[in-house]
Design an enzyme around this catalytic site. Structure first.
Site, short mmCIF file in Angstrom:
data_model
loop_
_atom_site.label_atom_id
_atom_site.label_comp_id
_atom_site.label_asym_id
_atom_site.label_seq_id
_atom_site.Cartn_x
_atom_site.Cartn_y
_atom_site.Cartn_z
N CYS A 42 0.85 -1.20 0.00
CA CYS A 42 0.00 0.00 0.00
C CYS A 42 0.89 1.25 0.00
O CYS A 42 1.99 1.26 0.54
CB CYS A 42 -0.90 -0.01 1.23
N ASP A 44 0.45 3.76 1.70
CA ASP A 44 0.40 4.35 3.04
C ASP A 44 1.81 4.65 3.56
O ASP A 44 2.69 3.78 3.55
CB ASP A 44 -0.32 3.38 4.00
N ARG A 46 2.98 4.87 6.34
CA ARG A 46 3.39 4.16 7.55
C ARG A 46 3.86 2.73 7.27
O ARG A 46 4.22 2.01 8.20
CB ARG A 46 2.22 4.13 8.55
N HIS A 98 -2.17 -3.89 5.04
CA HIS A 98 -2.03 -3.52 6.45
C HIS A 98 -3.41 -3.27 7.06
O HIS A 98 -4.33 -2.85 6.36
CB HIS A 98 -1.14 -2.28 6.61
N CYS A 101 -6.27 0.06 6.81
CA CYS A 101 -5.99 0.65 5.49
C CYS A 101 -7.10 1.64 5.12
O CYS A 101 -8.28 1.27 5.06
CB CYS A 101 -5.88 -0.46 4.45
#
Ligand SMILES: [Zn+2]
Length: 198
Positions: A42, A44, A46, A98, A101
């Protein structure tokens, strides 16, 4: 110092430290890349691929998009997959989602987010397909489970893709892994690892 100048300064220091620890590092990497892993994750911020599995530059070929989707008509993802499998000959393809999400949650909540709503339609389709399993769950459980199912479905798309099917047919070693990362503790859970079965 401006934020962006700070990044360049960070880069200069990182390059210096890396060279001090291993004077050959950049020279040998510049000659060729021979990563053993393709990471499909992803976007993302993080969930940075190399960092969470503690691998240095050169070890992971990375493709990231919102909600780690492998869509059969996405030439970006397919080009990465083809190059990784046919040219770089990676041995492992890791699809890593994750929990928490934002893409998966937006698909559940049917938020109207413009263009990205079309992209997330792929997750809404999966949610519909698994409605029976998901509907009895509370909101948190539903989100967590759909994040897991999404990873498994995307790994299935990898396995069924002609690039991978052909590679396996000619005997290339290729393992496909479905992983999910927890933002709460930084740990990865292995949901499934497969070679050539569907
Ligand atoms: Zn995400």
């Amino acid at each position: 110092m401006s934020e962006i100048k700070q990044l360049l300064e960070n880069n200069r220091k990182w390059s210096e430290t890396t060279r001090r620890q291993n004077p050959e590092f950049f020279e040998s990497l510049a000659k060729q890349q021979k990563p053993r892993y393709l990471w499909i994750g992803c976007s993302d911020s993080r969930v940075p691929a190399n960092q969470i599995v503690d691998l240095p530059p050169g070890d992971v070929f990375v493709h990231r998009n919102v909600a780690n989707l492998v869509v059969h008509t996405d030439f970006n993802c397919l080009s990465v997959l083809q190059y990784a499998v046919d040219v770089l000959k990676v041995e492992h393809i890791i699809v890593c989602g994750h929990y928490g999400c934002g893409g998966v949650d937006a698909a559940i909540e049917e938020q109207h987010l413009g263009l990205i709503g079309n992209w997330l339609g792929h997750i809404r389709d999966i949610a519909k397909q698994y409605e029976g399993e998901l509907s009895p769950l509370n909101a948190k459980q539903k989100s967590d489970r759909l994040c897991e199912i999404n990873v498994l479905e995307q790994a299935k798309n990898v396995r069924h893709n002609a690039i991978v099917v052909n590679a396996l047919a000619r005997g290339q070693k290729l393992h496909i892994h479905s992983w999910i990362y927890s933002l709460d503790n930084g740990l990865i859970k292995d949901l499934q690892s497969k070679t050539n079965e569907s």
